[in-house]
Scaffold this motif. Sequence first.
Motif, PDB file in Angstrom:
ATOM      1  N   PRO A  12       0.794  -1.236   0.000  1.00  0.00           N
ATOM      2  CA  PRO A  12       0.000   0.000   0.000  1.00  0.00           C
ATOM      3  C   PRO A  12       0.827   1.287   0.000  1.00  0.00           C
ATOM      4  O   PRO A  12       0.288   2.358   0.264  1.00  0.00           O
ATOM      5  CB  PRO A  12      -0.770  -0.129   1.315  1.00  0.00           C
ATOM      6  CG  PRO A  12       0.224  -0.786   2.231  1.00  0.00           C
ATOM      7  CD  PRO A  12       1.000  -1.751   1.371  1.00  0.00           C
ATOM      8  N   PHE A  13       2.126   1.202  -0.271  1.00  0.00           N
ATOM      9  CA  PHE A  13       3.000   2.361  -0.118  1.00  0.00           C
ATOM     10  C   PHE A  13       2.992   3.282  -1.341  1.00  0.00           C
ATOM     11  O   PHE A  13       2.996   4.504  -1.209  1.00  0.00           O
ATOM     12  CB  PHE A  13       4.421   1.890   0.184  1.00  0.00           C
ATOM     13  CG  PHE A  13       4.492   0.949   1.349  1.00  0.00           C
ATOM     14  CD1 PHE A  13       4.346   1.425   2.645  1.00  0.00           C
ATOM     15  CD2 PHE A  13       4.662  -0.414   1.156  1.00  0.00           C
ATOM     16  CE1 PHE A  13       4.378   0.564   3.721  1.00  0.00           C
ATOM     17  CE2 PHE A  13       4.702  -1.284   2.225  1.00  0.00           C
ATOM     18  CZ  PHE A  13       4.556  -0.800   3.518  1.00  0.00           C
ATOM     19  N   CYS A  14       2.997   2.705  -2.523  1.00  0.00           N
ATOM     20  CA  CYS A  14       3.000   3.497  -3.748  1.00  0.00           C
ATOM     21  C   CYS A  14       2.461   2.612  -4.863  1.00  0.00           C
ATOM     22  O   CYS A  14       2.896   1.469  -5.019  1.00  0.00           O
ATOM     23  CB  CYS A  14       4.401   4.007  -4.082  1.00  0.00           C
ATOM     24  SG  CYS A  14       5.751   2.812  -3.864  1.00  0.00           S
ATOM     25  N   SER A  25       1.776  -8.073  -2.243  1.00  0.00           N
ATOM     26  CA  SER A  25       1.164  -9.323  -1.785  1.00  0.00           C
ATOM     27  C   SER A  25       2.173 -10.468  -1.748  1.00  0.00           C
ATOM     28  O   SER A  25       2.197 -11.260  -0.804  1.00  0.00           O
ATOM     29  CB  SER A  25       0.001  -9.703  -2.707  1.00  0.00           C
ATOM     30  OG  SER A  25      -1.009  -8.725  -2.686  1.00  0.00           O
ATOM     31  N   LEU A  26       3.001 -10.560  -2.777  1.00  0.00           N
ATOM     32  CA  LEU A  26       3.975 -11.644  -2.831  1.00  0.00           C
ATOM     33  C   LEU A  26       4.998 -11.528  -1.711  1.00  0.00           C
ATOM     34  O   LEU A  26       5.364 -12.528  -1.079  1.00  0.00           O
ATOM     35  CB  LEU A  26       4.670 -11.650  -4.193  1.00  0.00           C
ATOM     36  CG  LEU A  26       5.742 -12.726  -4.397  1.00  0.00           C
ATOM     37  CD1 LEU A  26       5.174 -14.121  -4.177  1.00  0.00           C
ATOM     38  CD2 LEU A  26       6.349 -12.609  -5.798  1.00  0.00           C
ATOM     39  N   GLY A 257      -7.153 -10.838   1.647  1.00  0.00           N
ATOM     40  CA  GLY A 257      -7.505 -10.039   2.814  1.00  0.00           C
ATOM     41  C   GLY A 257      -8.019  -8.668   2.408  1.00  0.00           C
ATOM     42  O   GLY A 257      -8.901  -8.097   3.062  1.00  0.00           O
ATOM     43  N   VAL A 258      -7.480  -8.131   1.303  1.00  0.00           N
ATOM     44  CA  VAL A 258      -7.916  -6.831   0.795  1.00  0.00           C
ATOM     45  C   VAL A 258      -9.185  -6.976  -0.031  1.00  0.00           C
ATOM     46  O   VAL A 258     -10.116  -6.180   0.074  1.00  0.00           O
ATOM     47  CB  VAL A 258      -6.801  -6.187  -0.061  1.00  0.00           C
ATOM     48  CG1 VAL A 258      -7.306  -4.924  -0.758  1.00  0.00           C
ATOM     49  CG2 VAL A 258      -5.592  -5.854   0.811  1.00  0.00           C
ATOM     50  N   TRP A 259      -9.203  -8.021  -0.869  1.00  0.00           N
ATOM     51  CA  TRP A 259     -10.330  -8.227  -1.787  1.00  0.00           C
ATOM     52  C   TRP A 259     -11.254  -9.321  -1.252  1.00  0.00           C
ATOM     53  O   TRP A 259     -11.122 -10.479  -1.599  1.00  0.00           O
ATOM     54  CB  TRP A 259      -9.815  -8.580  -3.178  1.00  0.00           C
ATOM     55  CG  TRP A 259      -8.928  -7.519  -3.767  1.00  0.00           C
ATOM     56  CD1 TRP A 259      -7.574  -7.550  -3.907  1.00  0.00           C
ATOM     57  CD2 TRP A 259      -9.355  -6.251  -4.289  1.00  0.00           C
ATOM     58  NE1 TRP A 259      -7.117  -6.399  -4.489  1.00  0.00           N
ATOM     59  CE2 TRP A 259      -8.189  -5.577  -4.731  1.00  0.00           C
ATOM     60  CE3 TRP A 259     -10.590  -5.628  -4.430  1.00  0.00           C
ATOM     61  CZ2 TRP A 259      -8.233  -4.307  -5.300  1.00  0.00           C
ATOM     62  CZ3 TRP A 259     -10.632  -4.350  -5.002  1.00  0.00           C
ATOM     63  CH2 TRP A 259      -9.473  -3.713  -5.429  1.00  0.00           C
ATOM     64  N   ASP A 260     -12.160  -8.939  -0.370  1.00  0.00           N
ATOM     65  CA  ASP A 260     -13.068  -9.895   0.257  1.00  0.00           C
ATOM     66  C   ASP A 260     -14.422  -9.223   0.497  1.00  0.00           C
ATOM     67  O   ASP A 260     -14.539  -8.356   1.364  1.00  0.00           O
ATOM     68  CB  ASP A 260     -12.486 -10.383   1.586  1.00  0.00           C
ATOM     69  CG  ASP A 260     -13.341 -11.459   2.236  1.00  0.00           C
ATOM     70  OD1 ASP A 260     -14.448 -11.751   1.729  1.00  0.00           O
ATOM     71  OD2 ASP A 260     -12.900 -12.028   3.254  1.00  0.00           O
ATOM     72  N   PRO A 261     -15.443  -9.588  -0.267  1.00  0.00           N
ATOM     73  CA  PRO A 261     -16.749  -8.924  -0.113  1.00  0.00           C
ATOM     74  C   PRO A 261     -17.405  -9.149   1.245  1.00  0.00           C
ATOM     75  O   PRO A 261     -18.345  -8.429   1.603  1.00  0.00           O
ATOM     76  CB  PRO A 261     -17.584  -9.527  -1.245  1.00  0.00           C
ATOM     77  CG  PRO A 261     -16.944 -10.842  -1.557  1.00  0.00           C
ATOM     78  CD  PRO A 261     -15.472 -10.625  -1.318  1.00  0.00           C
ATOM     79  N   GLU A 262     -16.948 -10.141   1.993  1.00  0.00           N
ATOM     80  CA  GLU A 262     -17.516 -10.367   3.326  1.00  0.00           C
ATOM     81  C   GLU A 262     -17.026  -9.342   4.339  1.00  0.00           C
ATOM     82  O   GLU A 262     -17.726  -9.033   5.302  1.00  0.00           O
ATOM     83  CB  GLU A 262     -17.163 -11.776   3.816  1.00  0.00           C
ATOM     84  CG  GLU A 262     -17.866 -12.892   3.076  1.00  0.00           C
ATOM     85  CD  GLU A 262     -17.645 -14.237   3.748  1.00  0.00           C
ATOM     86  OE1 GLU A 262     -17.721 -14.289   5.004  1.00  0.00           O
ATOM     87  OE2 GLU A 262     -17.387 -15.229   3.041  1.00  0.00           O
ATOM     88  N   THR A 263     -15.803  -8.826   4.132  1.00  0.00           N
ATOM     89  CA  THR A 263     -15.195  -7.949   5.141  1.00  0.00           C
ATOM     90  C   THR A 263     -14.737  -6.605   4.594  1.00  0.00           C
ATOM     91  O   THR A 263     -14.208  -5.792   5.348  1.00  0.00           O
ATOM     92  CB  THR A 263     -13.978  -8.660   5.772  1.00  0.00           C
ATOM     93  OG1 THR A 263     -13.019  -8.966   4.734  1.00  0.00           O
ATOM     94  CG2 THR A 263     -14.384  -9.949   6.464  1.00  0.00           C
ATOM     95  N   SER A 464      -5.960 -17.106  -4.150  1.00  0.00           N
ATOM     96  CA  SER A 464      -5.071 -16.655  -3.088  1.00  0.00           C
ATOM     97  C   SER A 464      -3.609 -16.800  -3.513  1.00  0.00           C
ATOM     98  O   SER A 464      -3.272 -17.605  -4.387  1.00  0.00           O
ATOM     99  CB  SER A 464      -5.320 -17.460  -1.813  1.00  0.00           C
ATOM    100  OG  SER A 464      -4.946 -18.810  -1.998  1.00  0.00           O
ATOM    101  N   TRP A 465      -2.757 -16.032  -2.851  1.00  0.00           N
ATOM    102  CA  TRP A 465      -1.334 -16.048  -3.189  1.00  0.00           C
ATOM    103  C   TRP A 465      -0.638 -17.317  -2.713  1.00  0.00           C
ATOM    104  O   TRP A 465       0.507 -17.584  -3.096  1.00  0.00           O
ATOM    105  CB  TRP A 465      -0.640 -14.826  -2.586  1.00  0.00           C
ATOM    106  CG  TRP A 465      -0.472 -13.724  -3.563  1.00  0.00           C
ATOM    107  CD1 TRP A 465      -1.147 -12.540  -3.606  1.00  0.00           C
ATOM    108  CD2 TRP A 465       0.432 -13.690  -4.667  1.00  0.00           C
ATOM    109  NE1 TRP A 465      -0.724 -11.786  -4.671  1.00  0.00           N
ATOM    110  CE2 TRP A 465       0.244 -12.458  -5.337  1.00  0.00           C
ATOM    111  CE3 TRP A 465       1.377 -14.585  -5.167  1.00  0.00           C
ATOM    112  CZ2 TRP A 465       0.980 -12.096  -6.470  1.00  0.00           C
ATOM    113  CZ3 TRP A 465       2.106 -14.224  -6.301  1.00  0.00           C
ATOM    114  CH2 TRP A 465       1.906 -12.995  -6.938  1.00  0.00           C
TER     115      TRP A 465
END
Length: 482
Positions: A12-14, A25-26, A257-263, A464-465
């Motif tokens: 999330p830095f740039c 993510s990796l 964790g970022v792309w989750d429609p539940e959360t 997932s990764w």
Amino acid sequence: MNIVMAASEAFPFCKTGGLADVVGSLAKELAKYKGNKVILFLPHYREVNRVSTLKVVPGTFLIPVGDRLESASLSYIHWGSVLVFFISSTKYFDRAGFYRTATGDFFDNDERFIFYSRAVLESCKFIGFRPDIIHAHDWQAGLIPAYIKTVYKTDAFFTRTRSLFTIHNMAYQGQYPYSSFVKAGFHTVDYVPERFEYYGGISFLKSGIVYADFVNTVSPNYAKEVTVDEKMGFGMEGLLRQRGYTFKGIVNGLDIGVWDPETDPLIPFAYESSSPVKGKASCKQFLQNMTGLEENPLKPLVGVVSRMDYQKGLDLLPGVIEKLKDKVQFVVVGTGDAGMERAFAAVAKNNVGKAAYIDKVDEETAHKIYAGADMFLMPSRFEPCGLSQMIAMRYGTVPVVSRVGGLIDTVTGFDGRNSNADGFFILKFSEQGISDAVTYALKYFQDKRAWGILVKNGMEKDFSWSISAQRYQDLYKEIISK
């Protein structure tokens, strides 16, 4: 393993695009493996200053660029189990934007990433971190494998260091004149076609391909395309064929964790794969209101979140919208090519309530599109991997995509019979071909049972990764062992 990740951006830095999502993510996933120590090196862009918890590494060190010595310094942050270092240079990175202004690329991008590439290696020495593997991403880091094999060949600090170079998009090659080769500090004996020379200049991408111990790209199908099709290989297909078994494709993953429609905190209504209908309907209504579209639950809504670029095929989309505007709603989000931006703005202005255009790309808007749209359109001319189609499926939004690159590796096209399908393919790349694919999808959108199966298949697919990261972990071990 001691692992160094080198890239020009990481979420999330740039971030300007998918490269950032993949690198961030990796790095996080690899740090979960027992025995791995992962360090990520990023340029300290002005935007990074928003990270308020950075700690400064005392001291500075010098980086040769041409006939000058430029000063570098480091700051860092503990990001979970990943140590993220930011390479600072007021001259090269303290400016608005990462690579370009509104009128074009920065005039000194060659120097900026010569500086960055050498600074990654000098930073390792400065902090005393001996990498087993340096994983360099895209042309901005393409000189790093070359430096290891040439300028730093006799440096005992890197005796055991091996390199992997990942190509995220063959179209971006970092091509510069011969003067840039001189600035980089390589010896003229290596300026031959088999090594650095590229049409009288230098390509940072080619340098990575030639000198890395192993090269990969971001999907198996794209790896095939770029070795056999000159339109896909952009002049590098011969070099990649020469790499033989030391070139392969590994499909990207998603940060689930970022792309989750539940959360997901960025969407107005949460929902899960077992019962997405009500949540998606509410998200769709919200999106229609947000973008000024007619509030109509029965009218299919097609979303596009993309860079405005020839690669993405969006130059054909205004015509598609005009053809289908009475049957389908469209919302397009993206910036880039000024001509495309004007075309979409005009279409939206002339079709109020039927089409909308948002001339910016931010995380919150993108999340709302993925959650609120019924279909996600990607008419790409080529697509190394693509993350958008995976995100769309995870949010129950059915992708309509071209049959190219990683889209083939990640989408199972529906042919009217196959029960494992999760999307639709554009069979002919043209304005009519795109219209035909959307029209075909509309036929099944009216069938709630058939559409429900497509939605469910996509939402339950594992992007997932964990799988892809294991492949990288295994590849690192293979590279080091040889």
